[in-house]
Write a protein that holds these residues in place. Structure first.
Motif, short mmCIF file in Angstrom:
data_model
loop_
_atom_site.label_atom_id
_atom_site.label_comp_id
_atom_site.label_asym_id
_atom_site.label_seq_id
_atom_site.Cartn_x
_atom_site.Cartn_y
_atom_site.Cartn_z
N GLY A 78 0.80 -1.23 0.00
CA GLY A 78 0.00 0.00 0.00
C GLY A 78 0.82 1.27 0.00
O GLY A 78 0.30 2.37 0.18
N ASP A 79 2.15 1.13 -0.23
CA ASP A 79 3.05 2.29 -0.22
C ASP A 79 3.45 2.63 -1.65
O ASP A 79 4.49 2.19 -2.16
N TYR A 80 2.60 3.44 -2.32
CA TYR A 80 2.89 3.86 -3.69
C TYR A 80 3.86 5.04 -3.72
O TYR A 80 4.41 5.37 -4.76
N HIS A 81 4.06 5.65 -2.59
CA HIS A 81 4.92 6.82 -2.48
C HIS A 81 6.38 6.46 -2.69
O HIS A 81 7.12 7.15 -3.40
N GLN A 232 -3.60 7.70 -2.81
CA GLN A 232 -4.25 6.79 -1.87
C GLN A 232 -3.25 6.00 -1.02
O GLN A 232 -3.64 5.14 -0.25
N SER A 233 -1.97 6.30 -1.19
CA SER A 233 -0.94 5.55 -0.48
C SER A 233 -1.20 5.56 1.02
O SER A 233 -1.42 6.61 1.63
N THR A 234 -1.19 4.37 1.63
CA THR A 234 -1.49 4.25 3.07
C THR A 234 -0.25 4.52 3.92
O THR A 234 -0.35 4.65 5.13
N ILE A 235 0.91 4.56 3.30
CA ILE A 235 2.16 4.82 4.03
C ILE A 235 2.84 6.02 3.40
O ILE A 235 3.14 6.01 2.22
N ARG A 236 3.10 7.03 4.17
CA ARG A 236 3.74 8.25 3.67
C ARG A 236 5.10 8.51 4.32
O ARG A 236 5.71 9.53 4.08
#
Length: 550
Positions: A78-81, A232-236
């Motif tokens: 979930g980390d697209y960043h 929508q990345s859940t990890i920033r």
């Protein structure tokens, strides 16, 4: 929602078709090109492309596939960043390493040319010609790494179409450049083959530029979707660049070495063959003929391997996701399906090439390009395609489960044995010496990879071995029929090349059709693919199920 298995099949199909088309085009152009420049001109072209391939892999440092794996892993979490940050910084690094690689190859070309040719025998290509083609191809190193890293980013998002389409367009533009440029130089300007080879090698730059434009088109097309996922990345939390690249290069180093496996074996032959054969009394011209024949047969043999290349590209992100999610049973099923698909497609192609080796070599390369030697080399070299394919796929599997270092061990041992047996086998086996040395090296690497898969996935080969043995039985029947028809057609009293084309077409079509019929009648296709493809049903006309329903 598309299931994981259907997603794998779709991505595999896209990359398989694209890679096959690309490889097929990359083979087909050799036919008119060798008719223009001959074996001596093709040898010169090959001298440039072998070191270029190695330098390209070093320039990209395995980052395209490593980026694919890295992005896929963090997207799964979930980390697209993090993947986006990696892409931006990697483009800068690729620009720098590509330019450095260009400078290295450009400036090393005199040294490499001296090693390849030597100064004592003037019967073949000259050192100045080799330097010229090497320097010409080196310009492509400036742009190709940027193209490669961009493909890796899209693959990490499980989007294989940008890679597939850009590969095909790159190859089409490169081939048009090679053939049109070669024709103008040789036929219209009446220049020698060395100038034509120099023009041809610049096709790598023009093709890469076209591929980059395709990638940019897909970026514009998919940018909004990728940006939505990014938002929508859940990890920033920002991973430090040092930690990020430490992980990336842990993936990259094995990727570059695995990607270098086939080119490195080819490079070993290219740089060793002239010296080895001249040491046992061959002239430079005759040694270059064998060198060129080995290169031509490798080009033909690598076509069946295109499936393995496509499977490798699509396997790595998929296996990484399953392994990260600890879904071991689906992972084992995917390994089984991959082996079955690989052998189902590659095995009949290998046997067909071997059985029809003389006719195939004459059909594609003509009677003026040492067909006597070429047909013998092709007959024995064809089965190497299975080893090439198995190594590519098993290495991809091990990389997907984070066993990259073990892949390097197996590859290293294989390469050492390849070099040793090149020295030992050239004198007793002549033109087949390098072929047998390749058998030995690759067999060692493949067996090692299979052992590692068994150990770390607790994988049982029993069921897949039974199906592969059954495929061997069907392929032996196919080969026997094709060989029998070929024997009869050899009595035709027509031009040798026309006869060869007729034999390849008739025996190839009958053999392929027979193999498909046997596969469908025995239910093998359903076991391999999970269902009977509709297209194959139309080809075979009636499946066992339809007959039963009647």
């Amino acid at each position: 929602m598309e299931s994981k298995s259907s997603s794998l099949m779709r991505n595999t199909l896209i990359l398989t078709m694209a890679t096959f088309i690309s490889k097929f085009l990359g083979f087909i152009y050799v036919i008119p090109f060798t008719s223009l420049v001959g074996t001596q001109g093709f040898a010169l072209y090959m001298y440039a492309y072998r070191p270029y391939t190695i330098m390209l892999s070093i320039a990209t440092a395995g980052l395209p596939l490593a980026v694919s794996k890295f992005v896929s892993k963090y997207n799964q979490l979930g980390d697209y960043h993090t993947g986006r940050r990696l892409m931006k910084t990697s483009l800068i690094i690729m620009s720098i390493t590509g330019f450095v690689a260009f400078l290295i190859l450009y400036n090393l070309s005199p040294l490499l040319a001296s090693f390849l040719i030597g100064k004592d025998d003037q019967s073949g290509n000259s050192i100045s010609d080799v330097i010229m083609v090497m320097r010409t191809v080196s310009f492509a190193l400036i742009i190709v790494p940027i193209l490669s890293i961009s493909r890796g980013f899209f693959q990490g998002y499980n989007s294989m179409e940008p890679t597939g389409v850009s590969q095909v367009i790159e190859q089409i533009v490169r081939i048009i450049w090679i053939l049109v440029g070669g024709f103008i130089v040789v036929r219209l300007l009446d220049k020698n083959v060395s100038v034509a080879a120099g023009v041809a090698t610049f096709g790598a730059f023009s093709g890469a530029l076209a591929g980059l434009f395709v990638i940019y088109y897909y970026w514009k097309k998919q940018r909004s979707h990728i940006n939505n996922l990014y938002n929508q990345s859940t990890i920033r939390e920002k991973i430090p660049l040092g930690s990020m690249y430490k992980e990336l290069f842990a993936y990259a180093i094995p990727f570059v070495l695995v990607g270098l496996a086939i080119p490195f074996y080819q490079l070993i032959d290219t740089f060793m063959v002239n010296k080895l054969y001249m040491s046992i009394g061959y002239t430079l011209k005759k040694s270059e003929t064998i060198n060129s024949v080995l290169g031509l047969t490798q080009t033909l043999v690598l076509i069946p391997v295109s499936l393995a290349t496509a499977l490798s590209l699509s396997l790595i992100p998929s296996i990484t996701r399953l392994y990260t999610a600890n879904e071991i049973d689906p992972l084992r099923k995917q390994v089984t399906q991959t082996f079955q698909m690989l052998f189902f497609v590659t095995l009949p192609a290998v046997v067909g090439l071997s059985v029809l080796s003389k006719s195939a070599y004459i059909t594609f390369f003509g009677i003026h390009n040492a067909y006597e030697i070429g047909s013998i080399v092709l007959r024995w070299y064809s089965p190497v395609a299975l080893l090439f394919a198995m190594f590519s796929v098993t290495a991809a599997m091990l990389q997907g489960i984070d066993k990259q270092r073990l892949v390097i061990v197996g590859l290293g041992i294989g390469v050492i044995f390849k070099v040793i047996f090149n020295f030992l086998l050239v004198s007793p086996f002549h033109e087949l010496g390098p072929v047998f040395a390749t058998y030995i090296g690759y067999t060692i690497s493949v067996v090692y990879n299979l052992w590692v898969i068994k150990k770390y996935l607790n994988y049982n080969y029993t069921s897949v071995i039974k199906r592969i043995l059954f495929m061997f039985i069907l392929v032996i029947i196919m080969g026997a029929v094709a060989g029998g028809i070929s024997y009869i057609l050899n009595f035709l009293n027509v031009d040798l090349r026309i006869k060869s084309v007729v034999i390849v077409l008739i025996c190839g079509l009958i053999g392929a059709y027979l193999y498909l019929v046997l596969s469908m009648k025995t239910g093998l296709i359903k076991l391999v693919f999970g269902k009977e493809p509709a297209l194959l049903k139309k080809i075979v006309f009636k499946s066992p199920q339809r007959q039963h329903s009647k």
